[in-house]
Design a protein around this motif. Structure first.
Motif, PDB file in Angstrom:
ATOM      1  N   SER A  48      11.528  95.415   4.508  1.00 23.19           N
ATOM      2  CA  SER A  48      12.466  96.279   3.786  1.00 23.19           C
ATOM      3  C   SER A  48      11.930  97.705   3.754  1.00 23.19           C
ATOM      4  N   ILE A  49      12.798  98.638   3.355  1.00 26.22           N
ATOM      5  CA  ILE A  49      12.382 100.041   3.276  1.00 26.22           C
ATOM      6  C   ILE A  49      11.245 100.200   2.271  1.00 26.22           C
ATOM      7  N   GLY A  50      11.344  99.500   1.141  1.00 25.53           N
ATOM      8  CA  GLY A  50      10.303  99.580   0.125  1.00 25.53           C
ATOM      9  C   GLY A  50       8.973  99.055   0.630  1.00 25.53           C
ATOM     10  N   GLU A  51       9.032  97.949   1.399  1.00 26.41           N
ATOM     11  CA  GLU A  51       7.797  97.379   1.955  1.00 26.41           C
ATOM     12  C   GLU A  51       7.167  98.320   2.982  1.00 26.41           C
ATOM     13  N   ILE A  52       7.997  98.898   3.819  1.00 31.10           N
ATOM     14  CA  ILE A  52       7.502  99.813   4.854  1.00 31.10           C
ATOM     15  C   ILE A  52       6.880 101.042   4.214  1.00 31.10           C
ATOM     16  N   SER A  53       7.541 101.545   3.182  1.00 32.42           N
ATOM     17  CA  SER A  53       7.024 102.707   2.471  1.00 32.42           C
ATOM     18  C   SER A  53       5.604 102.464   1.979  1.00 32.42           C
ATOM     19  N   LYS A  54       5.382 101.317   1.379  1.00 28.18           N
ATOM     20  CA  LYS A  54       4.048 100.986   0.853  1.00 28.18           C
ATOM     21  C   LYS A  54       3.046 100.744   1.977  1.00 28.18           C
ATOM     22  N   LEU A  55       3.518 100.119   3.056  1.00 23.78           N
ATOM     23  CA  LEU A  55       2.628  99.811   4.177  1.00 23.78           C
ATOM     24  C   LEU A  55       2.077 101.065   4.847  1.00 23.78           C
ATOM     25  N   VAL A  56       2.822 102.168   4.752  1.00 26.57           N
ATOM     26  CA  VAL A  56       2.340 103.410   5.377  1.00 26.57           C
ATOM     27  C   VAL A  56       1.695 104.347   4.359  1.00 26.57           C
ATOM     28  N   GLY A  57       1.442 103.845   3.157  1.00 25.44           N
ATOM     29  CA  GLY A  57       0.677 104.623   2.194  1.00 25.44           C
ATOM     30  C   GLY A  57       1.485 105.503   1.264  1.00 25.44           C
ATOM     31  N   ILE A  58       2.824 105.281   1.193  1.00 28.91           N
ATOM     32  CA  ILE A  58       3.665 106.067   0.287  1.00 28.91           C
ATOM     33  C   ILE A  58       4.285 105.113  -0.733  1.00 28.91           C
ATOM     34  N   ASP A  59       3.800 105.161  -1.954  1.00 26.63           N
ATOM     35  CA  ASP A  59       4.236 104.209  -2.985  1.00 26.63           C
ATOM     36  C   ASP A  59       5.646 104.485  -3.502  1.00 26.63           C
ATOM     37  N   ASP A  60       6.047 105.754  -3.503  1.00 28.54           N
ATOM     38  CA  ASP A  60       7.357 106.139  -4.033  1.00 28.54           C
ATOM     39  C   ASP A  60       8.394 106.038  -2.907  1.00 28.54           C
ATOM     40  N   GLN A  61       9.282 105.031  -3.005  1.00 30.05           N
ATOM     41  CA  GLN A  61      10.268 104.818  -1.948  1.00 30.05           C
ATOM     42  C   GLN A  61      11.241 105.983  -1.812  1.00 30.05           C
ATOM     43  N   ASN A  62      11.646 106.567  -2.938  1.00 28.83           N
ATOM     44  CA  ASN A  62      12.573 107.703  -2.885  1.00 28.83           C
ATOM     45  C   ASN A  62      11.936 108.897  -2.172  1.00 28.83           C
ATOM     46  N   TYR A  63      10.663 109.134  -2.471  1.00 28.97           N
ATOM     47  CA  TYR A  63       9.941 110.220  -1.806  1.00 28.97           C
ATOM     48  C   TYR A  63       9.825 109.933  -0.312  1.00 28.97           C
ATOM     49  N   PHE A  64       9.538 108.687   0.027  1.00 30.38           N
ATOM     50  CA  PHE A  64       9.452 108.290   1.433  1.00 30.38           C
ATOM     51  C   PHE A  64      10.781 108.556   2.142  1.00 30.38           C
ATOM     52  N   SER A  65      11.883 108.189   1.491  1.00 32.32           N
ATOM     53  CA  SER A  65      13.211 108.369   2.099  1.00 32.32           C
ATOM     54  C   SER A  65      13.508 109.845   2.349  1.00 32.32           C
ATOM     55  N   ARG A  66      13.124 110.694   1.408  1.00 31.55           N
ATOM     56  CA  ARG A  66      13.349 112.137   1.581  1.00 31.55           C
ATOM     57  C   ARG A  66      12.532 112.673   2.753  1.00 31.55           C
ATOM     58  N   LEU A  67      11.299 112.241   2.842  1.00 31.87           N
ATOM     59  CA  LEU A  67      10.441 112.692   3.941  1.00 31.87           C
ATOM     60  C   LEU A  67      10.999 112.231   5.287  1.00 31.87           C
ATOM     61  N   PHE A  68      11.412 110.985   5.347  1.00 31.82           N
ATOM     62  CA  PHE A  68      11.930 110.411   6.594  1.00 31.82           C
ATOM     63  C   PHE A  68      13.182 111.153   7.058  1.00 31.82           C
ATOM     64  N   LYS A  69      14.091 111.415   6.117  1.00 29.75           N
ATOM     65  CA  LYS A  69      15.327 112.105   6.476  1.00 29.75           C
ATOM     66  C   LYS A  69      15.056 113.542   6.908  1.00 29.75           C
ATOM     67  N   ALA A  70      14.106 114.190   6.246  1.00 29.88           N
ATOM     68  CA  ALA A  70      13.765 115.572   6.607  1.00 29.88           C
ATOM     69  C   ALA A  70      13.217 115.649   8.023  1.00 29.88           C
ATOM     70  N   LYS A  71      12.498 114.616   8.444  1.00 31.06           N
ATOM     71  CA  LYS A  71      11.890 114.631   9.780  1.00 31.06           C
ATOM     72  C   LYS A  71      12.866 114.163  10.859  1.00 31.06           C
ATOM     73  N   TYR A  72      13.622 113.092  10.584  1.00 32.62           N
ATOM     74  CA  TYR A  72      14.454 112.489  11.623  1.00 32.62           C
ATOM     75  C   TYR A  72      15.948 112.761  11.470  1.00 32.62           C
ATOM     76  N   GLY A  73      16.339 113.417  10.371  1.00 32.81           N
ATOM     77  CA  GLY A  73      17.745 113.770  10.190  1.00 32.81           C
ATOM     78  C   GLY A  73      18.629 112.621   9.775  1.00 32.81           C
ATOM     79  N   ILE A  74      18.014 111.524   9.387  1.00 32.40           N
ATOM     80  CA  ILE A  74      18.767 110.353   8.972  1.00 32.40           C
ATOM     81  C   ILE A  74      17.932 109.591   7.946  1.00 32.40           C
ATOM     82  N   SER A  75      18.593 108.960   6.993  1.00 32.55           N
ATOM     83  CA  SER A  75      17.853 108.213   5.981  1.00 32.55           C
ATOM     84  C   SER A  75      17.248 106.966   6.612  1.00 32.55           C
ATOM     85  N   PRO A  76      16.151 106.462   6.084  1.00 34.47           N
ATOM     86  CA  PRO A  76      15.554 105.246   6.640  1.00 34.47           C
ATOM     87  C   PRO A  76      16.490 104.045   6.570  1.00 34.47           C
TER      88      PRO A  76
END
Length: 285
Positions: free
Chosen positions: A244-272
């Motif tokens: 899941s998105i939450g699991e992936i977020s934690k696996l890459v060292g980002i505990d806050d899923q919402n923060y992870f989603s913002r970072l991902f969208k900023a880089k790839y132009g699409i939400s995770p």
């Protein structure tokens, strides 16, 4: 030695040698770790060599040098002083990006021609030490003497040399090997809590200096590189796993899923979430 990772050792020795040849005055460099880089053409005067070998176990000379360096560092300016034997020394601190690198030393010299009275005072000081007095006396009367006026010109020249050392990047401001170590560490530990301070300790640099080195070498900041590696791994996990998105977020060292989603969208132009849905739809065909 750490300073050899920062200083272009051979180039600095050449500058010290050339300066000493031109001026006739010994010029050396004391690193921030209190390691000497001495010029080979003139080096330490014979008088001081004898003192360092035989007087108080060399500690008096070492303490005097370190104290002179510390005063220059604290003042962030030239420091002129006399050592415990009355010889004049000049210290000029070198800073890069507000980081203390080390101290240039002029000396040891006499600010007036040596006299028998001056020698008599030194002889009294060393009388209880296991020193060859006749050899020390001969060395004393060969110590370089320069006038106060000439010393000011020499200091002005050394200030120019100090600026050249920094501006010519003789103090390494792009250590490829160090940055590669940092990149490799991040690639292997992106899933952990990594801080700039932790990495700086690993490569024996201050956080400020490492931050500067990293940006100069890679073109991006330490934080941007770390986030980039984490998002790259997150994309790989989305492509190859059912986490899941939450699991992936934690696996890459980002505990806050919402923060992870913002970072991902900023880089790839699409939400995770949308990225994962599109990937699943494509896999379904």
């Amino acid at each position: 030695m750490r300073f050899k990772e920062i200083i272009k050792y051979d180039d600095l020795k050449k500058v010290l040698d050339n300066f000493s040849i031109v001026t006739g005055i010994s010029t050396n460099f004391l690193t921030a770790e209190n390691e000497w880089i001495e010029n080979e053409k003139k080096g330490t005067c014979e008088f001081c060599k004898i003192m360092k070998q035989n007087y108080n176990g060399g500690m008096a000379c070492r303490n005097s040098d370190i104290q002179g360096s510390m005063c220059a560092q604290q003042k962030k300016d030239i420091h002129i002083y006399k050592c415990h034997m009355g010889l004049t020394e000049v210290t000029i601190p070198l800073f890069f990006n507000n980081i203390f690198i080390g101290t240039l030393f002029i000396g040891q010299i006499l600010d007036r021609e040596p006299t028998p009275d001056m020698w008599d005072k030194i002889e009294i000081l060393v009388s209880s030490e296991p020193i060859d007095i006749s050899k020390l006396k001969d060395a004393f009367f060969k110590i370089t003497y320069i006038s106060e006026e000439k010393l000011m010109y020499v200091i002005e020249m050394l200030n120019i040399v100090a600026k050249y050392i920094i501006d010519s990047e003789m103090i390494r401001i792009s250590s490829l090997s160090t940055i590669k170590k940092v990149e490799e560490y991040i690639k292997n530990n992106y899933m952990n809590n990594i801080t700039l301070e932790d990495i700086a300790n690993l490569v024996y640099l201050s956080p400020t200096y490492l931050s500067y080195l990293f940006k100069k070498q890679t073109g991006i900041t330490f934080k941007e590189y770390l986030i980039g590696q984490r998002l790259k791994k997150a994309q790989e996990l989305m492509d190859n796993t059912d986490y899941s998105i939450g699991e992936i977020s934690k696996l890459v060292g980002i505990d806050d899923q919402n923060y992870f989603s913002r970072l991902f969208k900023a880089k790839y132009g699409i939400s995770p979430l949308n990225y994962k849905k599109i990937k699943q739809n494509l896999d379904g065909y």
